[in-house]
Each structure stands twice: as C-alpha cells, then as structure tokens.
Write a protein that holds these residues in place. Structure first.
Motif, PDB file in Angstrom:
ATOM      1  N   GLY A  56       0.814  -1.214   0.000  1.00  0.00           N
ATOM      2  CA  GLY A  56       0.000   0.000   0.000  1.00  0.00           C
ATOM      3  C   GLY A  56       0.845   1.259   0.000  1.00  0.00           C
ATOM      4  O   GLY A  56       0.522   2.240  -0.690  1.00  0.00           O
ATOM      5  N   ASN A  57       1.935   1.246   0.729  1.00  0.00           N
ATOM      6  CA  ASN A  57       2.795   2.435   0.785  1.00  0.00           C
ATOM      7  C   ASN A  57       3.591   2.627  -0.500  1.00  0.00           C
ATOM      8  O   ASN A  57       3.844   3.769  -0.905  1.00  0.00           O
ATOM      9  N   VAL A  58       3.973   1.550  -1.159  1.00  0.00           N
ATOM     10  CA  VAL A  58       4.605   1.687  -2.479  1.00  0.00           C
ATOM     11  C   VAL A  58       3.597   2.281  -3.459  1.00  0.00           C
ATOM     12  O   VAL A  58       3.925   3.199  -4.224  1.00  0.00           O
ATOM     13  N   ALA A  59       2.362   1.793  -3.408  1.00  0.00           N
ATOM     14  CA  ALA A  59       1.310   2.343  -4.277  1.00  0.00           C
ATOM     15  C   ALA A  59       1.079   3.815  -3.971  1.00  0.00           C
ATOM     16  O   ALA A  59       0.906   4.637  -4.890  1.00  0.00           O
ATOM     17  N   GLN A  60       1.095   4.175  -2.697  1.00  0.00           N
ATOM     18  CA  GLN A  60       0.914   5.573  -2.304  1.00  0.00           C
ATOM     19  C   GLN A  60       2.033   6.448  -2.870  1.00  0.00           C
ATOM     20  O   GLN A  60       1.779   7.551  -3.367  1.00  0.00           O
ATOM     21  N   ALA A  61       3.263   5.977  -2.791  1.00  0.00           N
ATOM     22  CA  ALA A  61       4.395   6.743  -3.319  1.00  0.00           C
ATOM     23  C   ALA A  61       4.277   6.917  -4.831  1.00  0.00           C
ATOM     24  O   ALA A  61       4.517   8.012  -5.356  1.00  0.00           O
ATOM     25  N   VAL A  62       3.891   5.863  -5.529  1.00  0.00           N
ATOM     26  CA  VAL A  62       3.749   5.940  -6.990  1.00  0.00           C
ATOM     27  C   VAL A  62       2.609   6.875  -7.373  1.00  0.00           C
ATOM     28  O   VAL A  62       2.753   7.714  -8.272  1.00  0.00           O
ATOM     29  N   MET A  63       1.465   6.761  -6.676  1.00  0.00           N
ATOM     30  CA  MET A  63       0.343   7.659  -6.971  1.00  0.00           C
ATOM     31  C   MET A  63       0.727   9.113  -6.704  1.00  0.00           C
ATOM     32  O   MET A  63       0.397  10.010  -7.487  1.00  0.00           O
ATOM     33  N   GLY A  64       1.414   9.352  -5.603  1.00  0.00           N
ATOM     34  CA  GLY A  64       1.862  10.707  -5.279  1.00  0.00           C
ATOM     35  C   GLY A  64       2.823  11.255  -6.319  1.00  0.00           C
ATOM     36  O   GLY A  64       2.763  12.425  -6.684  1.00  0.00           O
ATOM     37  N   LEU A  65       3.701  10.390  -6.805  1.00  0.00           N
ATOM     38  CA  LEU A  65       4.650  10.806  -7.845  1.00  0.00           C
ATOM     39  C   LEU A  65       3.928  11.186  -9.128  1.00  0.00           C
ATOM     40  O   LEU A  65       4.239  12.206  -9.746  1.00  0.00           O
ATOM     41  N   ILE A  66       2.952  10.390  -9.515  1.00  0.00           N
ATOM     42  CA  ILE A  66       2.198  10.678 -10.739  1.00  0.00           C
ATOM     43  C   ILE A  66       1.471  12.018 -10.614  1.00  0.00           C
ATOM     44  O   ILE A  66       1.537  12.866 -11.511  1.00  0.00           O
ATOM     45  N   VAL A  67       0.805  12.237  -9.495  1.00  0.00           N
ATOM     46  CA  VAL A  67       0.094  13.506  -9.291  1.00  0.00           C
ATOM     47  C   VAL A  67       1.084  14.668  -9.248  1.00  0.00           C
ATOM     48  O   VAL A  67       0.839  15.727  -9.831  1.00  0.00           O
ATOM     49  N   ALA A  68       2.222  14.480  -8.581  1.00  0.00           N
ATOM     50  CA  ALA A  68       3.237  15.542  -8.521  1.00  0.00           C
ATOM     51  C   ALA A  68       3.772  15.868  -9.909  1.00  0.00           C
ATOM     52  O   ALA A  68       3.977  17.043 -10.238  1.00  0.00           O
ATOM     53  N   LEU A  69       3.996  14.856 -10.730  1.00  0.00           N
ATOM     54  CA  LEU A  69       4.482  15.102 -12.093  1.00  0.00           C
ATOM     55  C   LEU A  69       3.463  15.871 -12.923  1.00  0.00           C
ATOM     56  O   LEU A  69       3.838  16.666 -13.781  1.00  0.00           O
ATOM     57  N   ILE A  70       2.198  15.664 -12.650  1.00  0.00           N
ATOM     58  CA  ILE A  70       1.147  16.416 -13.347  1.00  0.00           C
ATOM     59  C   ILE A  70       1.095  17.862 -12.842  1.00  0.00           C
ATOM     60  O   ILE A  70       0.935  18.801 -13.624  1.00  0.00           O
ATOM     61  N   LEU A  71       1.261  18.050 -11.525  1.00  0.00           N
ATOM     62  CA  LEU A  71       1.142  19.387 -10.930  1.00  0.00           C
ATOM     63  C   LEU A  71       2.390  20.256 -11.096  1.00  0.00           C
ATOM     64  O   LEU A  71       2.281  21.485 -11.143  1.00  0.00           O
ATOM     65  N   MET A  72       3.567  19.646 -11.161  1.00  0.00           N
ATOM     66  CA  MET A  72       4.820  20.422 -11.217  1.00  0.00           C
ATOM     67  C   MET A  72       4.855  21.449 -12.349  1.00  0.00           C
ATOM     68  O   MET A  72       5.188  22.616 -12.094  1.00  0.00           O
ATOM     69  N   PRO A  73       4.534  21.095 -13.588  1.00  0.00           N
ATOM     70  CA  PRO A  73       4.583  22.112 -14.650  1.00  0.00           C
ATOM     71  C   PRO A  73       3.611  23.272 -14.409  1.00  0.00           C
ATOM     72  O   PRO A  73       3.915  24.410 -14.740  1.00  0.00           O
ATOM     73  N   ILE A  74       2.485  22.976 -13.782  1.00  0.00           N
ATOM     74  CA  ILE A  74       1.511  24.026 -13.485  1.00  0.00           C
ATOM     75  C   ILE A  74       2.083  24.999 -12.463  1.00  0.00           C
ATOM     76  O   ILE A  74       2.043  26.220 -12.641  1.00  0.00           O
ATOM     77  N   PHE A  75       2.641  24.465 -11.378  1.00  0.00           N
ATOM     78  CA  PHE A  75       3.203  25.318 -10.331  1.00  0.00           C
ATOM     79  C   PHE A  75       4.430  26.082 -10.812  1.00  0.00           C
ATOM     80  O   PHE A  75       4.665  27.210 -10.395  1.00  0.00           O
ATOM     81  N   LYS A  76       5.216  25.493 -11.672  1.00  0.00           N
ATOM     82  CA  LYS A  76       6.409  26.179 -12.181  1.00  0.00           C
ATOM     83  C   LYS A  76       6.041  27.398 -13.028  1.00  0.00           C
ATOM     84  O   LYS A  76       6.803  28.353 -13.112  1.00  0.00           O
ATOM     85  N   ARG A  77       4.878  27.386 -13.661  1.00  0.00           N
ATOM     86  CA  ARG A  77       4.448  28.511 -14.499  1.00  0.00           C
ATOM     87  C   ARG A  77       3.857  29.651 -13.692  1.00  0.00           C
ATOM     88  O   ARG A  77       3.658  30.744 -14.216  1.00  0.00           O
ATOM     89  N   LEU A  78       3.532  29.409 -12.430  1.00  0.00           N
ATOM     90  CA  LEU A  78       2.948  30.456 -11.605  1.00  0.00           C
ATOM     91  C   LEU A  78       4.043  31.265 -10.925  1.00  0.00           C
ATOM     92  O   LEU A  78       4.728  30.763 -10.048  1.00  0.00           O
ATOM     93  N   PRO A  79       4.221  32.529 -11.318  1.00  0.00           N
ATOM     94  CA  PRO A  79       5.308  33.321 -10.723  1.00  0.00           C
ATOM     95  C   PRO A  79       5.101  33.583  -9.226  1.00  0.00           C
ATOM     96  O   PRO A  79       6.059  33.759  -8.496  1.00  0.00           O
ATOM     97  N   GLN A  80       3.854  33.588  -8.766  1.00  0.00           N
ATOM     98  CA  GLN A  80       3.609  33.854  -7.361  1.00  0.00           C
ATOM     99  C   GLN A  80       3.953  32.654  -6.457  1.00  0.00           C
ATOM    100  O   GLN A  80       4.029  32.803  -5.259  1.00  0.00           O
ATOM    101  N   ILE A  81       4.163  31.480  -7.033  1.00  0.00           N
ATOM    102  CA  ILE A  81       4.579  30.307  -6.254  1.00  0.00           C
ATOM    103  C   ILE A  81       6.086  30.230  -6.319  1.00  0.00           C
ATOM    104  O   ILE A  81       6.673  29.509  -7.119  1.00  0.00           O
TER     105      ILE A  81
END
Length: 166
Positions: free
Chosen positions: A138-163
């Motif tokens: 379950g914890n390996v699955a949690q890490a993989v799911m978190g990584l996938i979501v982070a990879l989706i969110l990272m480009p969005i956050f990088k484009r926001l100058p206020q972050i």
C-alpha cells in the motif's frame, strides 16, 4: 525586505499544506491490516520539496502527515507521520531542489523508500510484524500515486510566478 519574503514563503507553505491535507483526506483508501490508509499526501510533499528545497519539503511533509492523521481519525499514526513524512520531504528536497533529473530521481526514490520502511517499522511497533510487512504494498502504491500527481502538478506550479518557495 527579508521579513516580506519570509511572510510570503510561510503563506505559500501553509496553502500547500492545507491543499495537501484536503486532497489526501478526500482520496484515501483504508488498509485494514494496519488500521491506516493509502492517500495522496506524497504529491504535495514532492511538489514542495522539488520547488522549495529541503526545509519546505520537511515542513510540508511533517505537518501534512500529522494533520491528515489527526483529521482522518488515525491519531496513533500522527507522530510517526510527522517524523516519516518530514524526513521524506527533507531528503527529496535535499537531492531534488533545482538539480538535474538524475538527482531528482534519486531524491524521490530515497524519500519514497524512507516512507515505505518508516511505516513498515511503525506498523510493526504499533501492531505486529505481519501488519508492518502488510503495509509495504500500500505504501509503495501511495508513493507511486503521489509521484504521478506531482508530475502532473509540477509544470503548473512552475508557471505560476507567485509560487516562489525560494
């Protein structure tokens, strides 16, 4: 000027923690063997650590894990989560902040392993060895799911100058 920067950083960290706890609270899968759950808390930890470094990762990791366990009704895990997710965020941020892809991958892998091993040991301490070992998948699955979501969110956050966490 430094005070303004610190206040801005603290506000951004607080919003990331709140978003991370809310997201993780909504998306949680109970794990009966350990009386715990699988969630998306790694996503916010990884994003904060990769964008803000070790300090940001540690604070977001520790407080997100602690608050999520408190609100979700798993207080027996709170202090384990504070330490485990805090250390995970620290390591991911140390290796991954503004570094090359290989260093980021190393940080994410080492941080994820800290989380998996930490919760295995915590499950063993709270319950028994069988429960600790049962938590690994379950914890390996949690890490993989978190990584996938982070990879989706990272480009969005990088484009926001206020972050800007640094």
């Amino acid at each position: 000027m430094e005070q303004k920067h610190q206040t801005r950083w603290l506000a951004i960290i607080a919003v990331i923690i709140a978003f991370n706890v809310a997201l993780s609270y909504v998306v949680k899968i109970p794990v009966p063997a350990t009386n715990g759950f699988v969630n998306l808390v790694e996503a916010g930890i990884f994003v904060a650590a990769l964008l803000g470094g070790a300090k940001s990762g540690m604070i977001v990791g520790g407080l997100s894990g602690l608050l999520l366990d408190l609100f979700a009704g798993y207080p027996q895990w709170m202090f384990f989560s504070l330490i485990i997710h805090g250390l995970e965020g620290l390591v991911v941020g140390y290796f991954g902040f503004q570094k090359q892809l290989l260093s980021q991958v190393v940080g994410l892998v080492v941080g994820s392993n800290i989380m998996v091993i930490g919760y295995m040991l915590a499950g063993t301490l709270l319950y028994n060895w069988t429960a600790g070992v049962a938590s690994i998948i379950g914890n390996v699955a949690q890490a993989v799911m978190g990584l996938i979501v982070a990879l989706i969110l990272m480009p969005i956050f990088k484009r926001l100058p206020q972050i800007n966490l640094k």
